[in-house]
Design a protein around this motif. Structure first.
Motif, PDB file in Angstrom:
ATOM      1  N   THR A 213       0.846  -1.197   0.000  1.00 12.52           N
ATOM      2  CA  THR A 213       0.000   0.000   0.000  1.00 12.52           C
ATOM      3  C   THR A 213       0.877   1.240   0.000  1.00 12.52           C
ATOM      4  N   SER A 215       0.805   5.286   0.462  1.00  8.38           N
ATOM      5  CA  SER A 215      -0.018   6.347   1.048  1.00  8.38           C
ATOM      6  C   SER A 215       0.487   7.716   0.622  1.00  8.38           C
ATOM      7  N   HIS A 234      -1.985  -1.069  -3.886  1.00  7.64           N
ATOM      8  CA  HIS A 234      -3.069  -0.281  -3.314  1.00  7.64           C
ATOM      9  C   HIS A 234      -2.653   1.177  -3.153  1.00  7.64           C
ATOM     10  N   ALA A 236      -3.574   4.679  -1.050  1.00  8.87           N
ATOM     11  CA  ALA A 236      -4.263   5.300   0.080  1.00  8.87           C
ATOM     12  C   ALA A 236      -4.058   6.808  -0.007  1.00  8.87           C
ATOM     13  N   SER A 238      -4.649  10.470   1.916  1.00  6.51           N
ATOM     14  CA  SER A 238      -4.924  11.120   3.202  1.00  6.51           C
ATOM     15  C   SER A 238      -5.835  12.325   2.984  1.00  6.51           C
ATOM     16  N   ILE A 277      -9.935   3.139  -3.721  1.00  5.96           N
ATOM     17  CA  ILE A 277      -8.900   3.870  -2.994  1.00  5.96           C
ATOM     18  C   ILE A 277      -9.221   3.792  -1.502  1.00  5.96           C
ATOM     19  N   PHE A 278      -8.199   3.663  -0.698  1.00  5.17           N
ATOM     20  CA  PHE A 278      -8.348   3.754   0.752  1.00  5.17           C
ATOM     21  C   PHE A 278      -8.157   5.222   1.136  1.00  5.17           C
ATOM     22  N   TYR A 279      -9.178   5.810   1.703  1.00  5.41           N
ATOM     23  CA  TYR A 279      -9.097   7.213   2.130  1.00  5.41           C
ATOM     24  C   TYR A 279      -8.825   7.244   3.632  1.00  5.41           C
ATOM     25  N   GLU A 280      -7.782   7.980   4.008  1.00  3.30           N
ATOM     26  CA  GLU A 280      -7.347   8.004   5.403  1.00  3.30           C
ATOM     27  C   GLU A 280      -7.832   9.275   6.079  1.00  3.30           C
ATOM     28  N   ASN A 309     -10.243   4.571   6.125  1.00  2.00           N
ATOM     29  CA  ASN A 309      -9.473   4.167   7.305  1.00  2.00           C
ATOM     30  C   ASN A 309      -9.502   5.308   8.317  1.00  2.00           C
ATOM     31  N   SER A 344     -15.761   1.245   6.391  1.00  4.71           N
ATOM     32  CA  SER A 344     -14.645   1.919   7.067  1.00  4.71           C
ATOM     33  C   SER A 344     -14.090   1.017   8.150  1.00  4.71           C
ATOM     34  N   ARG A 347      -8.672   2.022  12.673  1.00  4.08           N
ATOM     35  CA  ARG A 347      -7.381   1.351  12.714  1.00  4.08           C
ATOM     36  C   ARG A 347      -6.909   1.165  14.144  1.00  4.08           C
TER      37      ARG A 347
END
Length: 366
Positions: A213, A215, A234, A236, A238, A277-280, A309, A344, A347
């Motif tokens: 991943t 970020s 992946h 991610a 922010s 997409i993983f959105y932090e 996340n 979601s 973490r």
């Protein structure tokens, strides 16, 4: 006796297998000999050029004269009281230091690696951002961090343990890598992608693309380039805020790449790659952890293939903020799910007692 000058030598960890074969051909050697060297590097995990006894003598001589093995010495090591997290401050050849973290979760081990010394993005709650930018890491310095964690895991294998039926031998195999340590990976795009190519090599580290991943704080050109190149790892992104003004206050780089441009790039990425997409979202008590903020991020991501996340803040001495409370994080998660159908994850916080947030150990060691 004077030490040999290694400043102009190439780092073996910076070369792909194809580049290594090309180097052997330039030396007048058969490229087939690269296979044994590659195995020494990434299967046997040697820590010195002297630990390769089966190499062709002519190749061994060339390596000692013209190459280096960029093993990164440990300057400082800390372990969390719960035993789940171990953090390493690793020393680079120019005496700069970077952080690498080994994190244990149920059924998996993850390495969090750095991509730069410091960071130019300036996120106000991040210790690395508070540190400022020094330089990019080379591909080899990125790969060496992963090799360091793999070597640690192998060394932890219990005495008398049965050898697993994997090329990586004893102990728990490292399966997950996150480029979430010091630095902005997309600011160091070429070196990061070269390192990823090495880590994905099926005859070497053999990490699965779905277990890596990257970020980013939202470097729009890098996101678009990843989409165009169909990078399989992946992504991610922010966010931390759902309006331009609020985001720019937390993430100064948002002034260069505003929220509307970032979201347009994210839509292009998902449409081009077919990947979510993983959105932090770093949850800061009383600032961005309320129901209104949850609804704002839900509206922002509506219609996108996304997973959010939720990350309780890791406090730093340079930022006056506190991590959200458990109840607020749970409520935030419920709003995303019930009102927007957005998945979601809150973490797990790891290594709080050892300054495991990116940049924190390096700042303390200064």
């Amino acid at each position: 006796m004077a030490l040999p000058d290694i400043s102009s030598r190439r780092d073996l960890y910076s070369l792909t297998r194809a580049e290594l074969q090309q180097q052997l051909v330039q030396w007048g050697l058969k490229p087939v000999h690269a296979a044994r060297l590659w195995k020494y590097l990434y299967i046997d995990l040697v820590s010195s050029l002297d630990e390769m006894p089966e190499l062709l003598p002519a190749l061994a001589a060339r390596l000692r004269a013209e190459m280096t093995l960029g093993v990164l010495p440990t300057t400082l090591e800390t372990a969390s009281s719960d035993g789940f997290t171990r953090k390493y401050l690793l020393s680079l050849p120019d005496a700069a230091t970077i952080e690498t973290v080994l994190m244990r979760f149920t059924g998996r081990v993850t390495a969090c690696v750095s991509s730069q010394v410091g960071c130019a993005m300036g996120c106000v709650f991040c210790a690395t951002g508070q540190m400022g930018y020094t330089r990019h890491l080379t591909p080899g310095e990125i790969v060496a961090q992963v090799v360091h964690v793999a070597r640690v895991l192998r060394g932890e294998a219990p005495a008398g343990a049965v050898r697993r039926q994997t090329r990586h031998g004893l102990g728990t195999r490292l399966r997950n890598v996150v480029l979430m340590g010091m630095g902005e990976p997309l600011h160091n795009y070429d070196a990061v992608m070269q390192a990823i190519d090495i880590l994905l090599d099926p005859n070497g580290p053999s990490l699965a693309a779905g277990r890596i991943t990257l970020s980013t704080v939202g470097v729009v050109p890098g996101i678009l380039r990843m989409a165009a190149e169909q990078r399989p790892v992946h992504l991610a992104v922010s966010l931390h805020a759902a309006t331009q003004g609020e985001r720019a206050a937390l993430v100064p780089s948002a002034r260069k790449w505003p929220l509307d441009e970032l979201m347009a790039a994210c839509r292009t990425y998902s449409a081009t790659t077919g990947r979510r997409i993983f959105y932090e979202w770093t949850l800061i008590e009383g600032q961005n952890d309320g129901v209104d903020q949850a609804r704002a991020v839900g509206a922002l991501l509506r219609g996108l293939p996304a997973h959010v996340n939720l990350i309780p803040l890791n406090p730093t001495t340079g930022y006056d903020g506190a991590p959200t409370r458990t109840e607020a994080a749970t409520r935030f998660k419920q709003v995303l799910a019930e009102e927007f159908g957005l998945p979601s994850t809150v973490r797990q916080r790891r290594g709080i007692d050892i300054a495991a947030g990116c940049g924190q150990l390096a700042v303390q060691a200064r």
